[in-house]
Design an enzyme around this catalytic site. Structure first.
Site, short mmCIF file in Angstrom:
data_model
loop_
_atom_site.label_atom_id
_atom_site.label_comp_id
_atom_site.label_asym_id
_atom_site.label_seq_id
_atom_site.Cartn_x
_atom_site.Cartn_y
_atom_site.Cartn_z
CG HIS A 1 -37.85 -39.53 43.25
ND1 HIS A 1 -37.02 -40.38 43.95
CD2 HIS A 1 -39.11 -39.94 43.52
CE1 HIS A 1 -37.76 -41.24 44.63
NE2 HIS A 1 -39.03 -41.00 44.39
CB CYS A 2 -40.87 -39.50 38.74
SG CYS A 2 -41.57 -38.50 40.08
CB ILE A 3 -38.93 -41.06 34.45
CG1 ILE A 3 -40.09 -40.06 34.36
CG2 ILE A 3 -38.97 -41.98 33.24
CD1 ILE A 3 -39.99 -39.12 33.20
CG ASP B 1 -41.69 -43.29 40.55
OD1 ASP B 1 -40.88 -43.43 41.50
OD2 ASP B 1 -42.29 -42.23 40.33
#
Length: 448
Positions: free
Chosen positions: A278-280, A283
Site C-alpha cells: 500500500h505504501c511505496i 504515498d
C-alpha cells in the site's frame, strides 16, 4: 499542567494510565487489526470496527485473516474480553480513544482518494462525545488531520483541544518482518495542540515500546511520506541502473552486493518487477498532489514513479525477447506462469502487487497466464483488479513447469522448490535474483 489540562484531560489520562480506557480501532485491515491486538495485549478493552460483516464474524469466532495476527493470540484476547469486533458504529460513543486505520488509495488520475477517511470522520462526528481522543493513522498528505478531519469533527460544536483531543500517528507496519512488529516499531505521534499531544503520547506509550513526539500533525504526516519517498526514489534508481547494466551485460545484483561492502555512504536497495504494497507505490503521490497547492513540482518523485511503474513493461519486453531467441515463440501464443502473487516474500498481502500489472500486460498480448503462490490460494475481490477475482493458484509440479513456455518469478517466497523449477522449465525470468542467491545456475534462467 495548566488550567485547561487540569479541567479537561485528567479523566482521560487516568483512564489511559489505569488501562480502563476503551479503545476503538476503525478499519481492521493490515494496519488496524494488528494495532487492535496490540491494544488488547496492553490490557485496554478494545473494539475493532469494520463495515465488512464477514470480517467481523470471522474475528469474533477467533479466526484471523492477517498473517501477523496469531489465531491463538486472538482467541485469548476474545476470551479475556480485551478484544471484539463490531459493525455497529454507534458503539464509538463508548470509546475513549478512537483510531482511524482506513485505506487511502489513489484515484485513477493518481490523486488522493480520501473518501474512506472522510466517511469515517463523519461517522465519528455523529457519535463524538466530550473527552475522547481521535487519532488518524492512515497515510496521507501533510495537513489532512488539521484541514480535513478537524473541521468535520468540530461541526457539532466541540472544539479540538478542549472538548475532544485530536492527533496523528503514522502507521509503520511491515508485513512479514519478523524483527519488528506493531509493539516494537518506534511510533511517531503528534497532537493538534499541547493538550492533545500529551494525551496521544500517554496512550501510545502504553501500547508500544518507543514513542517519538513531534511538533504537529503536519510534521508527523510528512515523516511517513518522507520514509516512503526515500524508498521509492532509491528503488527507482536501482531499477534504472538495472536496465542500463543489463544492456552492458553487467549483473546489477553483483554490483549492489559488492557496493554494500562499503561500511559508510551507501545503503543497498534492490531492483524488481515493479512496486507493491500500500505504501511505496501510493504515498509519494500524496505529496506530489499537495505540492501543487503551493505552486511547486515534485520532479524527482514523479520521475521515480514513472520508472517504477514502467518495470512490468520492461519485464514483459525481456520475456518476449527471450521467447523469440530461445524458442522461436511469440508472446501471443505463449503460456506463462507468474510465480508469486503477493507483493513481497512470505506473506499473503497482494495490495498493489506488480503481478497484476504483469498478468494484465501479458493477457492483452493474448498470452495464456496462470499463477502460483503458496500464500494466496485464490485471488480475492480487489478494487483495481476485480476481473481476476476467483482465479485459483495452480499446483506446482514438475509436469506443470514443463507445460509453460516461461515462468516469471515475481515474488521470491522461501517455501518454493526452486531447484525443481530450474530442472523442469523451458525458460525462467527471474526478477528477484532468487536462483543466484540460492546457488542455482542454469542456462534457462534469465535475470530481469
Amino acid at each position: 499542567m495548566d488550567k485547561l489540562m487540569e479541567l479537561v484531560a485528567p479523566t482521560l489520562l487516568d483512564l489511559i494510565e489505569t488501562r480502563k480506557a476503551i479503545v476503538g480501532i476503525i478499519g481492521l485491515g493490515y494496519v488496524g487489526l494488528p494495532l487492535a491486538v496490540a491494544c488488547g495485549w496492553a490490557a485496554f478493552p478494545t473494539i475493532g470496527f469494520d463495515i465488512d460483516e464477514a470480517k467481523v464474524a470471522k474475528l469474533n469466532s477467533g479466526q484471523s485473516y492477517i498473517d501477523s495476527v496469531n489465531r491463538d493470540d486472538l482467541r485469548k484476547l476474545l476470551a479475556g474480553e480485551k478484544f471484539r469486533a463490531s459493525s455497529k458504529f454507534e458503539e464509538i460513543k463508548k470509546c475513549d480513544v478512537v483510531v482511524i486505520c482506513v485505506p487511502t488509495p489513489l484515484s485513477r488520475h493518481r490523486e488522493p482518494d480520501l473518501q474512506f477517511v472522510v466517511m469515517t470522520a463523519e461517522t465519528i462526528s455523529k457519535h463524538l462525545r466530550r473527552g475522547q481522543l481521535v487519532v488518524l493513522e492512515s497515510t496521507t498528505y501533510p495537513g489532512t488531520t488539521e484541514e480535513v478531519i478537524k473541521p468535520i469533527l468540530q461541526r457539532g460544536g466541540f472544539r479540538s483541544g478542549r472538548e475532544f483531543f485530536l492527533g496523528f500517528s503514522p502507521e509503520r507496519e511491515d508485513p512479514g518482518n519478523k524483527a519488528f512488529g506493531t509493539m516494537t516499531i518506534p511510533k511517531v505521534v503528534a497532537g493538534d495542540d499541547r493538550v492533545s499531544s500529551t494525551v496521544i503520547e500517554a496512550f501510545y506509550r502504553c501500547v508500544v515500546e518507543t514513542v517519538i513526539v513531534v511538533s504537529s500533525p503536519k510534521v508527523a504526516e510528512a515523516v511517513k511520506i518522507t520514509e516512503n519517498v526515500f524508498r521509492s526514489v532509491n528503488i527507482a534508481l536501482v531499477n534504472e541502473l538495472k536496465v542500463i547494466y543489463d544492456a552492458m551485460g553487467i549483473d546489477i545484483w553483483e554490483v549492489i552486493d559488492a557496493a554494500a561492502t562499503k561500511p559508510f555512504g551507501y545503503m543497498p536497495f534492490y531492483p524488481g518487477p515493479g512496486l507493491g504494497g500500500h505504501c511505496i507505490p501510493i504515498d509519494p503521490f500524496y505529496l506530489t498532489w499537495k505540492s501543487r497547492e503551493y505552486g511547486l513540482t515534485t520532479r524527482f518523485i514523479e520521475l521515480a514513479g514513472e520508472i517504477n511503474v514502467s518495470m512490468p513493461r520492461y519485464v514483459v519486453g525481456r520475456l518476449e525477447a527471450e521467447l523469440d531467441y530461445t524458442q522461436k515463440a511469440s508472446l501471443g501464443s505463449a503460456s506463462v506462469l507468474i510465480l508469486g502473487l503477493a507483493y513481497k516474500r512470505n506473506v499473503s498481502d497482494i495490495r498493489e502487487s506488480p503481478s497484476f500489472a504483469l498478468m494484465e500486460l501479458l493477457e492483452r498480448r493474448n498470452a495464456s497466464v496462470d499463477y502460483y503462490d503458496p500464500f494466496v490460494a485464490m485471488i480475492p475481490e480487489t478494487r483495481e483488479h476485480a476481473h481476476f477475482a476467483g482465479r485459483v493458484s495452480i499446483e506446482l509440479t514438475p509436469e506443470k513447469c514443463q507445460s509453460y513456455n516461461a515462468i516469471v518469478v515475481v515474488t521470491d517466497h522461501d517455501n518454493v522448490d526452486y531447484q525443481m523449477i530450474a530442472d523442469n522449465s523451458r525458460l525462467v525470468i527471474d526478477t528477484r535474483n532468487v536462483f543466484s542467491r540460492k546457488g542455482i545456475a542454469s542456462s534457462i534462467i534469465v535475470k530481469s
